[in-house]
Design an enzyme around this catalytic site. Structure first.
Site, PDB file in Angstrom:
ATOM      1  N   SER A  59       0.848  -1.189   0.000  1.00  0.00           N
ATOM      2  CA  SER A  59       0.000   0.000   0.000  1.00  0.00           C
ATOM      3  C   SER A  59       0.880   1.234   0.000  1.00  0.00           C
ATOM      4  CB  SER A  59      -0.929   0.021   1.222  1.00  0.00           C
ATOM      5  OG  SER A  59      -1.600   1.265   1.307  1.00  0.00           O
ATOM      6  N   GLU A  60       0.971   1.878  -1.149  1.00  0.00           N
ATOM      7  CA  GLU A  60       1.785   3.086  -1.252  1.00  0.00           C
ATOM      8  C   GLU A  60       1.265   4.193  -0.349  1.00  0.00           C
ATOM      9  OE1 GLU A  60       2.646   0.458  -4.476  1.00  0.00           O
ATOM     10  OE2 GLU A  60       0.719   1.342  -3.893  1.00  0.00           O
ATOM     11  N   PHE A  83       8.167   1.128  -7.702  1.00  0.00           N
ATOM     12  CA  PHE A  83       8.268   1.690  -9.048  1.00  0.00           C
ATOM     13  C   PHE A  83       7.753   3.130  -9.005  1.00  0.00           C
ATOM     14  CE2 PHE A  83       8.305  -2.781  -9.959  1.00  0.00           C
ATOM     15  CZ  PHE A  83       8.977  -2.934 -11.160  1.00  0.00           C
ATOM     16  N   ASP A  85       6.191   4.679 -11.122  1.00  0.00           N
ATOM     17  CA  ASP A  85       4.837   4.709 -11.678  1.00  0.00           C
ATOM     18  C   ASP A  85       3.781   4.684 -10.576  1.00  0.00           C
ATOM     19  OD1 ASP A  85       5.610   3.554 -14.761  1.00  0.00           O
ATOM     20  OD2 ASP A  85       6.846   2.864 -13.097  1.00  0.00           O
ATOM     21  N   HIS A 129       5.258   0.407 -15.859  1.00  0.00           N
ATOM     22  CA  HIS A 129       6.385   0.158 -14.958  1.00  0.00           C
ATOM     23  C   HIS A 129       7.700   0.690 -15.525  1.00  0.00           C
ATOM     24  CE1 HIS A 129       3.405  -2.750 -13.558  1.00  0.00           C
ATOM     25  NE2 HIS A 129       4.084  -2.865 -12.427  1.00  0.00           N
TER      26      HIS A 129
END
Length: 324
Positions: A59-60, A83, A85, A129
Site C-alpha cells: 500500500s503506497e 516503481f 509509476d 512500470h
C-alpha cells in the site's frame, strides 16, 4: 576506493545513515527479508533489525502516510515506492500533504523524509512500470528532486537527502542498478542542488540526467572522433537546480543539447532551456535542442522501446546535424 554496483551503493548509503543517526528509519514493500525487488536493500534488516527496517503491506498510501507521521514526530524516514509509476497511487499525500505541511504550519512542522523510487525504462517492463517521472515531482513546490547517475552519487546524494530538513524525492534509475563504479571509502556526504561537469568540451554542451548521463558520455566519445568537442553536464539535482554550473557550461560553448528520458511535453529540459534563453541569450550560437522520449506510453517491445528512449546513436546524429 571500492568498486561497487549502483544497487550496492543504495544499500551502503542507507546503512551509512542508519548507522549514523538512530532517528533514521527505513520502510517499504519487501525491503527487508527479501532485500528489495531490485535487490538493492539486502542485509539491512539483518544488520539493523525490524524496528529500523520495516517491511510494509502493499500500500503506497500506507507507506507514505506512515513516513509522514514518523517525520512529524521526530524521525527521519526513508520510504521506498517500488516503481515510480506507483507514485500516482499516493500522489495526493506527496503533492498536497508532504510538500505543503511545513508552509501551511508556518514552519511548526517539518518533514525531513526521503522518498526513494525505481525510475525509468529500458528494461521491457511496459507502459505502467517504465516511466521516467522526475518532472512530475519537479513541478510540485515544496519537494526537492534528485536523480544520481553513479554509485558514488547514490551514496553522497542519499546522505544529503536524509540530512535535509525538507522532503526529497530520490529517483534511482532501474537500468543503472547493475552499473559499477568507484566509491570512496568512509562517510560520503554530497550537496543537493549541485550539477557535475563529467566532461569538458569546447563546441557544445550536453545536459543529461540519470541513465542518460552514460549515454551522453559515450556519445561525446563518438563525437570527439568526428571532431566535435562536447561538454557533458550531469544535472543530478532538478530541485534545487544548479543554474550557475549549467549557464557557465552553455556560455562557454554556445550550443545546448538536453538528453531527457521523460516525455517531451513539459520535460525538465524545457525548463532549463527557458532559463538559458532568458539568462544568456547573447552567448548562444544557435537554438537549444532537446533530445527526448516522444510523448507516448513506453512500449514493452524491445525494438520499439529502444527506438523511443534517446540512444547514443540518436544523440550523436542530432548533435552532428546541428554542429556540422
Amino acid at each position: 576506493m571500492t568498486l561497487m554496483t549502483y544497487r550496492d551503493a543504495v544499500a551502503r548509503g542507507i546503512a551509512q545513515e542508519l548507522e549514523r543517526d538512530d532517528s533514521v528509519v527505513f520502510l517499504g514493500e519487501d525491503i527487508g527479508a527479501a532485500g528489495g525487488v531490485f535487490k538493492a536493500t539486502g542485509g539491512l534488516l539483518e544488520r539493523f533489525g525490524p524496528l529500523r527496517v520495516a517491511d510494509t503491506p502493499i500500500s503506497e498510501q500506507a507507506i507514505l502516510g506512515a513516513a509522514m507521521g514518523a517525520a512529524m514526530t521526530g524521525l527521519r524516514p526513508i520510504a521506498e515506492i517500488m516503481f515510480s509509476d506507483f507514485l500516482a497511487v499516493c500522489w495526493d499525500l506527496i503533492a498536497n500533504e508532504i510538500a505543503k505541511t511545513r508552509y501551511m504550519t508556518n514552519g511548526q512542522i517539518s518533514l525531513p523524509l526521503v522518498i526513494r523510487t525505481g525510475n525509468g525504462g529500458g528494461l521491457r517492463f511496459g507502459a505502467q512500470h517504465s516511466q521516467s517521472l522526475e518532472n512530475w515531482a519537479m513541478a510540485v513546490p515544496g519537494l526537492k528532486v534528485v536523480a544520481p547517475s553513479t554509485p558514488e552519487d547514490v551514496v553522497g546524494l542519499l546522505a544529503a537527502a536524509v540530512r535535509d530538513p525538507d522532503p526529497v524525492m530520490f529517483f534511482e534509475h532501474k537500468g543503472l542498478y547493475s552499473m559499477k563504479g568507484e566509491v570512496p571509502d568512509g562517510e560520503i556526504v554530497d550537496t543537493l542542488g549541485t550539477a557535475k561537469v563529467r566532461r569538458q568540451g569546447t563546441d557544445c554542451t550536453i545536459l543529461a540526467l540519470a541513465a542518460m548521463v552514460p549515454r551522453a558520455l559515450k556519445a561525446a566519445d563518438v563525437l570527439a572522433a568526428a571532431g566535435i568537442s562536447a561538454t557533458v553536464v550531469d544535472v543530478r539535482s532538478l530541485v534545487p537546480l544548479d543554474t550557475a554550473t549549467i549557464l557557465d557550461a552553455v556560455a562557454r560553448t554556445g550550443q545546448l543539447f538536453t538528453v531527457e528520458e521523460n516525455p517531451r511535453l513539459c520535460g525538465w529540459g524545457a525548463e532549463i532551456v527557458s532559463v538559458v534563453v532568458e539568462e544568456i541569450w547573447d552567448d548562444l550560437d544557435g537554438a537549444p535542442i532537446r533530445i527526448t522520449t516522444p510523448h507516448v506510453p513506453l512500449p514493452s517491445s524491445d525494438t520499439l522501446e529502444d527506438a523511443t528512449i534517446p540512444s547514443v546513436t540518436r544523440i550523436v546524429d542530432t548533435v552532428r546535424k546541428v554542429m556540422e
